[in-house]
Scaffold this active site. Structure first.
Site, PDB file in Angstrom:
ATOM      1  N   GLU A  81     -85.663  26.568 -11.235  1.00  0.00           N
ATOM      2  CA  GLU A  81     -85.177  26.492  -9.859  1.00  0.00           C
ATOM      3  C   GLU A  81     -85.494  25.134  -9.224  1.00  0.00           C
ATOM      4  OE1 GLU A  81     -87.011  30.077  -8.366  1.00  0.00           O
ATOM      5  OE2 GLU A  81     -85.935  31.210  -9.929  1.00  0.00           O
TER       6      GLU A  81
ATOM      7  N   TYR B 141     -93.038  34.157  -5.383  1.00  0.00           N
ATOM      8  CA  TYR B 141     -93.452  34.758  -6.648  1.00  0.00           C
ATOM      9  C   TYR B 141     -94.850  35.364  -6.537  1.00  0.00           C
ATOM     10  CZ  TYR B 141     -89.419  32.926  -9.146  1.00  0.00           C
ATOM     11  OH  TYR B 141     -88.132  32.675  -9.576  1.00  0.00           O
TER      12      TYR B 141
END
Length: 397
Positions: free
Chosen positions: A141, A99
């Protein structure tokens, strides 16, 4: 929750960012792949990149999330959007460090495309949007990894191919079992797995395939050959069709996916078209294995009987359910008993009250089915769906 200052800024700049988001994401991917070629080669779907679908999906996700933050700021409004993305990310083994890479290149692209319009206040507001979205996805996640019993990103395992079977003229099924002889990991009916293959040019490409049948000992996936006329979008399915045989090994992820059959006694509509039959077949397989007495209306549409994967099994599974009924449409029926000619038409199907609908197939099929279900009073929350490929559905309904 987005801060009040950032909410005002994002609301004011959303039209400009939204109008340019396609250009922003295109530049973002180009720059990121230039500096990190392994991401393009080994993680991202080259077919979706070549066709622009990946860029559209990212643009839609960011714009959709920002819109929800400023228009529906209540907790959980973005849940369905984020859940679908999180399951896909988990099936790919995405980690939180990635990310940060995305953030670097995405914001560089925003600044380059929008130029002087990106004041420090605008940059801070959109930075907050990104990290709110990233933070929610990372948390989702992490939970999915815990539920799968694996460390972050460690979703891969070697599976042995037990058998291969031609299911239609363009679809082949493969029965898989863990290569180490252990039991197959837990699954939920309707889920998919990622399959990673190494192609002749050295790339490691990943695609998702639904579990068309599964039990604690073995899984089955069904792969439709995508004939892409030389473009990359069919390279994995072509490789599996041409090279994978009984006795081979295959790298497969743990099962993920949020379109899963909910337990209960309520009636069901399981509607599919084309290769969208695979998660629906997996659900029917589970219902038959568990001796379900639920009312089940199964609907399938296809080009012809020869194109219908698992056609015989569909009839067998529905026939095994005491409250099951089957409706089939073929554009070219070739005299198939009990099948209608043309496209699926739910106006011709009697539906039980209080049903939960599961849809899977091409977007026009799902739009048509969803529209008819809403017209007949089925609540939107009771209509579930699965999209194969980048999820462009939310922007189209």
């Amino acid at each position: 929750m987005l801060s009040p200052e950032s909410t005002a800024t994002v609301r004011a700049t959303l039209p400009a960012v939204g109008a340019a988001i396609g250009e922003i994401t295109k530049l973002f991917y180009a720059r990121m792949f230039a500096d990190h070629p392994a991401l393009e080669r080994d993680l991202f779907n080259r077919g979706n990149q070549a066709g622009g679908a990946q860029q559209q999906a990212l643009a839609g996700a960011i714009a959709g999330y920002a819109t929800l933050l400023v228009q529906q700021p209540q907790e959980g409004a973005a849940g369905p959007l984020l859940a679908r993305i999180a399951h896909k990310h988990a099936s790919l083994g995405i980690t939180r460090e990635q990310y940060g890479i995305v953030h670097t290149y995405l914001f560089a692209a925003i600044v380059e495309v929008l130029g002087e319009a990106v004041t420090p206040e605008v940059a801070a507001a959109w930075d907050e949007v990104y990290w709110l979205m990233a933070g929610e996805l990372i948390a989702l996640e992490a939970r999915l990894y815990r539920e799968a019993g694996v460390e972050e990103g460690q979703v891969w395992q070697e599976m042995a191919v037990l058998s291969r079977r031609e299911e239609s003229r363009d679809a082949v099924s493969f029965t898989l079992r863990p290569a180490d002889g252990s039991a197959a990991p837990a699954f939920r009916p309707g889920q998919y797995v990622s399959v990673a293959v190494h192609l002749p040019d050295g790339a490691r490409q990943i695609r998702q395939y639904s579990l068309s049948a599964a039990d604690p000992e073995q899984w089955r996936i069904t792969v439709k050959r995508v004939r892409g006329a030389g473009v990359p979008d069919g390279e994995v399915s072509r490789h599996l069709h041409e090279h994978l045989a009984a006795g081979d090994r295959l790298t497969v992820s743990r099962p993920f996916g949020d379109l899963t059959l909910e337990e209960g006694e309520g009636p069901l509509l399981l509607a599919s078209a084309g290769i969208g039959c695979t998660p629906i077949t997996g659900m029917l397989d589970h219902l038959a294995r568990t001796g379900s007495t639920r009312r089940v209306v199964a609907v399938h549409a296809d080009r012809s009987p020869a194109d219908h994967a698992h056609a015989d099994q569909l009839a067998e599974l529905v026939g095994a359910l005491p409250e099951g009924e089957l409706h089939r449409w073929y554009e070219q029926p070739a005299g198939t008993a009990g099948a209608r000619t043309g496209l699926a038409d739910l106006t011709l199907v009697e539906l039980p009250a209080g049903l939960t609908a599961y849809l899977c197939g091409p977007l026009p099929f799902m739009r048509s089915a969803r529209t008819e279900l809403l017209r007949r009073g089925v609540p939107a929350a009771s209509i579930r769906y699965e999209v194969f490929g980048p999820d462009l559905w939310l922007a189209s309904v």
